[in-house]
Design a protein around this motif. Structure first.
Motif, PDB file in Angstrom:
ATOM      1  N   VAL A   1      -3.251   2.294  10.451  1.00 47.91           N
ATOM      2  CA  VAL A   1      -4.706   2.166  10.650  1.00 47.91           C
ATOM      3  C   VAL A   1      -5.318   3.550  10.825  1.00 47.91           C
ATOM      4  CG1 VAL A   1      -6.528   1.203  12.104  1.00 47.91           C
ATOM      5  CG2 VAL A   1      -4.437  -0.113  11.703  1.00 47.91           C
ATOM      6  N   LYS A   2      -4.637   4.402  11.573  1.00 50.10           N
ATOM      7  CA  LYS A   2      -5.097   5.781  11.780  1.00 50.10           C
ATOM      8  C   LYS A   2      -5.263   6.505  10.449  1.00 50.10           C
ATOM      9  CE  LYS A   2      -3.223  10.245  13.332  1.00 50.10           C
ATOM     10  NZ  LYS A   2      -2.091  10.920  14.022  1.00 50.10           N
ATOM     11  N   LEU A   3      -4.217   6.472   9.632  1.00 46.85           N
ATOM     12  CA  LEU A   3      -4.225   7.236   8.386  1.00 46.85           C
ATOM     13  C   LEU A   3      -5.215   6.667   7.374  1.00 46.85           C
ATOM     14  CD1 LEU A   3      -3.153   9.562   6.789  1.00 46.85           C
ATOM     15  CD2 LEU A   3      -1.127   8.209   6.190  1.00 46.85           C
ATOM     16  N   GLU A   4      -5.292   5.336   7.277  1.00 46.31           N
ATOM     17  CA  GLU A   4      -6.234   4.770   6.312  1.00 46.31           C
ATOM     18  C   GLU A   4      -7.681   4.982   6.762  1.00 46.31           C
ATOM     19  OE1 GLU A   4      -7.018   0.824   3.538  1.00 46.31           O
ATOM     20  OE2 GLU A   4      -5.358   0.813   4.962  1.00 46.31           O
ATOM     21  N   THR A   5      -7.912   4.957   8.068  1.00 41.57           N
ATOM     22  CA  THR A   5      -9.258   5.267   8.566  1.00 41.57           C
ATOM     23  C   THR A   5      -9.642   6.691   8.202  1.00 41.57           C
ATOM     24  OG1 THR A   5      -9.017   3.723  10.426  1.00 41.57           O
ATOM     25  CG2 THR A   5     -10.736   5.397  10.626  1.00 41.57           C
ATOM     26  N   TYR A   6      -8.679   7.604   8.341  1.00 35.37           N
ATOM     27  CA  TYR A   6      -8.933   8.994   7.954  1.00 35.37           C
ATOM     28  C   TYR A   6      -9.247   9.096   6.465  1.00 35.37           C
ATOM     29  CZ  TYR A   6      -7.943  13.588   6.185  1.00 35.37           C
ATOM     30  OH  TYR A   6      -8.043  14.764   5.483  1.00 35.37           O
ATOM     31  N   LEU A   7      -8.475   8.403   5.634  1.00 33.30           N
ATOM     32  CA  LEU A   7      -8.703   8.450   4.186  1.00 33.30           C
ATOM     33  C   LEU A   7     -10.106   7.960   3.839  1.00 33.30           C
ATOM     34  CD1 LEU A   7      -5.228   7.059   3.068  1.00 33.30           C
ATOM     35  CD2 LEU A   7      -6.106   9.348   2.555  1.00 33.30           C
ATOM     36  N   ARG A   8     -10.542   6.943   4.548  1.00 32.20           N
ATOM     37  CA  ARG A   8     -11.895   6.423   4.331  1.00 32.20           C
ATOM     38  C   ARG A   8     -12.940   7.410   4.841  1.00 32.20           C
ATOM     39  NH1 ARG A   8     -12.452   0.412   4.411  1.00 32.20           N
ATOM     40  NH2 ARG A   8     -10.571  -0.380   3.406  1.00 32.20           N
ATOM     41  N   MET A   9     -12.683   7.989   5.992  1.00 32.67           N
ATOM     42  CA  MET A   9     -13.610   8.946   6.578  1.00 32.67           C
ATOM     43  C   MET A   9     -13.749  10.197   5.697  1.00 32.67           C
ATOM     44  SD  MET A   9     -13.492  10.499  10.472  1.00 32.67           S
ATOM     45  CE  MET A   9     -13.257   8.876  11.200  1.00 32.67           C
ATOM     46  N   ALA A  10     -12.615  10.644   5.137  1.00 37.06           N
ATOM     47  CA  ALA A  10     -12.609  11.843   4.302  1.00 37.06           C
ATOM     48  C   ALA A  10     -13.079  11.570   2.875  1.00 37.06           C
ATOM     49  CB  ALA A  10     -11.207  12.436   4.265  1.00 37.06           C
ATOM     50  N   LYS A  11     -13.124  10.279   2.511  1.00 38.03           N
ATOM     51  CA  LYS A  11     -13.599   9.859   1.190  1.00 38.03           C
ATOM     52  C   LYS A  11     -12.782  10.474   0.057  1.00 38.03           C
ATOM     53  CE  LYS A  11     -18.316   9.115   2.859  1.00 38.03           C
ATOM     54  NZ  LYS A  11     -19.765   9.473   2.735  1.00 38.03           N
ATOM     55  N   VAL A  12     -11.462  10.420   0.197  1.00 44.80           N
ATOM     56  CA  VAL A  12     -10.576  10.895  -0.861  1.00 44.80           C
ATOM     57  C   VAL A  12     -10.023   9.687  -1.611  1.00 44.80           C
ATOM     58  CG1 VAL A  12      -9.967  12.995   0.382  1.00 44.80           C
ATOM     59  CG2 VAL A  12      -8.574  10.942   0.673  1.00 44.80           C
ATOM     60  N   PRO A  13      -9.700   9.844  -2.885  1.00 39.50           N
ATOM     61  CA  PRO A  13      -9.153   8.713  -3.655  1.00 39.50           C
ATOM     62  C   PRO A  13      -7.756   8.335  -3.156  1.00 39.50           C
ATOM     63  CG  PRO A  13      -9.029  10.744  -4.929  1.00 39.50           C
ATOM     64  CD  PRO A  13      -9.836  11.063  -3.699  1.00 39.50           C
ATOM     65  N   TYR A  14      -7.546   7.044  -2.895  1.00 38.14           N
ATOM     66  CA  TYR A  14      -6.231   6.624  -2.413  1.00 38.14           C
ATOM     67  C   TYR A  14      -5.934   5.192  -2.841  1.00 38.14           C
ATOM     68  CZ  TYR A  14      -8.100   3.645   1.388  1.00 38.14           C
ATOM     69  OH  TYR A  14      -8.716   2.648   2.113  1.00 38.14           O
ATOM     70  N   LEU A  15      -4.650   4.876  -2.848  1.00 40.78           N
ATOM     71  CA  LEU A  15      -4.165   3.523  -3.120  1.00 40.78           C
ATOM     72  C   LEU A  15      -3.151   3.151  -2.050  1.00 40.78           C
ATOM     73  CD1 LEU A  15      -3.454   3.664  -6.978  1.00 40.78           C
ATOM     74  CD2 LEU A  15      -5.348   2.483  -5.842  1.00 40.78           C
ATOM     75  N   ASN A  16      -3.158   1.890  -1.641  1.00 42.97           N
ATOM     76  CA  ASN A  16      -2.170   1.399  -0.683  1.00 42.97           C
ATOM     77  C   ASN A  16      -0.946   0.869  -1.427  1.00 42.97           C
ATOM     78  OD1 ASN A  16      -3.363   1.792   1.932  1.00 42.97           O
ATOM     79  ND2 ASN A  16      -4.825   0.187   1.415  1.00 42.97           N
ATOM     80  N   GLU A  17       0.223   1.189  -0.925  1.00 50.01           N
ATOM     81  CA  GLU A  17       1.475   0.651  -1.452  1.00 50.01           C
ATOM     82  C   GLU A  17       2.204   0.020  -0.271  1.00 50.01           C
ATOM     83  OE1 GLU A  17       3.128  -0.642  -3.995  1.00 50.01           O
ATOM     84  OE2 GLU A  17       3.381   1.238  -5.114  1.00 50.01           O
ATOM     85  N   ASN A  18       2.277  -1.312  -0.256  1.00 53.90           N
ATOM     86  CA  ASN A  18       2.844  -2.029   0.890  1.00 53.90           C
ATOM     87  C   ASN A  18       4.359  -2.212   0.735  1.00 53.90           C
ATOM     88  OD1 ASN A  18       0.198  -2.316   1.908  1.00 53.90           O
ATOM     89  ND2 ASN A  18      -0.101  -4.165   0.693  1.00 53.90           N
ATOM     90  N   ASP A  19       5.071  -1.105   0.831  1.00 56.60           N
ATOM     91  CA  ASP A  19       6.502  -1.140   0.542  1.00 56.60           C
ATOM     92  C   ASP A  19       7.377  -0.405   1.558  1.00 56.60           C
ATOM     93  OD1 ASP A  19       5.767   1.480   0.049  1.00 56.60           O
ATOM     94  OD2 ASP A  19       6.797   1.624  -1.880  1.00 56.60           O
ATOM     95  N   SER A  20       6.796   0.075   2.644  1.00 46.91           N
ATOM     96  CA  SER A  20       7.538   1.024   3.485  1.00 46.91           C
ATOM     97  C   SER A  20       8.578   0.406   4.419  1.00 46.91           C
ATOM     98  CB  SER A  20       6.571   1.887   4.307  1.00 46.91           C
ATOM     99  OG  SER A  20       5.869   1.113   5.257  1.00 46.91           O
ATOM    100  N   VAL A  21       8.687  -0.923   4.477  1.00 48.27           N
ATOM    101  CA  VAL A  21       9.758  -1.518   5.278  1.00 48.27           C
ATOM    102  C   VAL A  21      11.112  -1.123   4.700  1.00 48.27           C
ATOM    103  CG1 VAL A  21      10.871  -3.674   5.957  1.00 48.27           C
ATOM    104  CG2 VAL A  21       8.396  -3.456   6.133  1.00 48.27           C
ATOM    105  N   THR A  22      11.223  -1.135   3.381  1.00 53.73           N
ATOM    106  CA  THR A  22      12.471  -0.739   2.734  1.00 53.73           C
ATOM    107  C   THR A  22      12.363   0.601   2.017  1.00 53.73           C
ATOM    108  OG1 THR A  22      11.845  -2.037   0.775  1.00 53.73           O
ATOM    109  CG2 THR A  22      13.249  -3.109   2.420  1.00 53.73           C
ATOM    110  N   ASN A  23      11.144   1.110   1.873  1.00 52.68           N
ATOM    111  CA  ASN A  23      10.925   2.389   1.185  1.00 52.68           C
ATOM    112  C   ASN A  23      10.335   3.386   2.170  1.00 52.68           C
ATOM    113  OD1 ASN A  23      10.663   4.352  -0.824  1.00 52.68           O
ATOM    114  ND2 ASN A  23       8.708   3.537  -1.540  1.00 52.68           N
ATOM    115  N   ARG A  24      11.153   3.808   3.108  1.00 56.00           N
ATOM    116  CA  ARG A  24      10.672   4.692   4.162  1.00 56.00           C
ATOM    117  C   ARG A  24      10.630   6.148   3.700  1.00 56.00           C
ATOM    118  NH1 ARG A  24      12.547   2.595  10.107  1.00 56.00           N
ATOM    119  NH2 ARG A  24      12.150   0.383   9.762  1.00 56.00           N
ATOM    120  N   SER A  25       9.941   6.951   4.494  1.00 58.31           N
ATOM    121  CA  SER A  25       9.827   8.366   4.170  1.00 58.31           C
ATOM    122  C   SER A  25      11.134   9.084   4.493  1.00 58.31           C
ATOM    123  CB  SER A  25       8.700   8.994   4.998  1.00 58.31           C
ATOM    124  OG  SER A  25       9.087   9.078   6.367  1.00 58.31           O
TER     125      SER A  25
END
Length: 287
Positions: free
Chosen positions: A65-89
């Protein structure tokens, strides 16, 4: 010793299933990370990897929520990928980004990377003193308040009969695993070494500090939203929308200006909020 043996005998089946699922999950994650095939994403677009939408807030993870709020606040182009349970950093984080093939882990480092890449400074209109105070607040929220919220959700509330697992729609073996992980990590961090009563006292003190600092202001640093607000809103979103009647919710309600603040942040940066939640898992989020 007798009590431990009794517990093991009573819950032998549950422990076996949880351990088996844990091993399988670890194997799957490691295999996927090892054999991960890079997907083709639009160029010059931030790909926000997260676990997926939540029941009443856009995620059950405050850092998403923190990071997506920032992306919205900064108005940069972004896409969500809902895969991080098995695709971690690379750091094992559930919330991370990639940009033109470059991967960045940890929400705060993600924000710094985006600021540098897109030449963004959301705090340019604030004084050095305000920016310093904002950084201290962000650290308190991300590194301190976070552990009290995690312990309440994964450890204390279930112990007191709140069916958090059902509210979060998580299989009980995974819920059991996460609870144990929170215990271990919070103990290593320090907050988890305290009693439940002491942890809730710490939570109350952090909420009180946020409430006093916010005062009558619209946002944390003044009339304009700042980078600090992303961290604060991300964490408070979990108490505001995902407490499910726990003690943390009771403490939070002592500070109505924090509740008003959450609604204000939601209205300003999440006009499509209802499209980004599952309404208690009754439907699929459309965004």
């Amino acid at each position: 010793m007798v009590s431990i043996k009794t517990f093991l005998n009573i819950h032998r089946g549950e422990i076996f299933v949880a351990a088996t699922m844990g091993i399988v999950l670890i194997i799957v994650i490691r295999k996927r990370q090892k054999n991960r095939i890079k997907k083709a994403y639009p160029s010059n677009t931030i790909i926000h990897h997260q676990i997926g939408r939540g029941p009443y807030a856009p995620s059950i993870t405050p850092f998403a929520v923190k990071l997506e709020t920032y992306l919205r606040m900064a108005k940069v182009p972004y896409l969500n990928e809902n895969d991080s349970v098995t695709n971690r950093s690379s750091k094992g984080k559930l919330t991370w980004i990639e940009y033109n093939g470059q991967e960045v882990a940890d929400s705060e480092f993600c924000i710094q990377f985006i600021n540098k890449t897109f030449n963004i400074d959301l705090d340019k209109n604030f004084s050095d003193e305000e920016i310093g105070a904002g950084r201290a607040i962000q650290r308190m929220v991300d590194e301190h308040l976070h552990w009290t919220v995690a312990l309440q959700r994964w450890v204390y509330d279930p112990k007191h009969g709140i069916d958090v697992r059902k509210f979060l729609n998580i299989p009980w073996p995974m819920f059991y695993m996460v609870g144990n992980l929170v215990k271990k990590q919070s103990y290593a961090q320090g907050v988890g070494r305290h009693s439940e009563e002491e942890v809730l006292q710490v939570m109350d003190e952090d909420l009180m500090a946020l409430s006093k600092f916010l005062g009558m202001k619209k946002f944390m640093l003044g009339e304009q939203a700042s980078q600090t607000d992303c961290a604060v809103f991300g964490m408070l979103s979990q108490i505001h929308w995902h407490s499910f009647g726990g003690t943390g919710e009771t403490l939070y309600k002592k500070y109505p200006n924090l509740s008003a603040y959450c609604e204000r942040m939601k209205a300003k940066f999440w006009p499509d909020w209802n499209e980004c939640i599952t309404e208690g898992w009754t439907r699929t989020a459309s965004k």
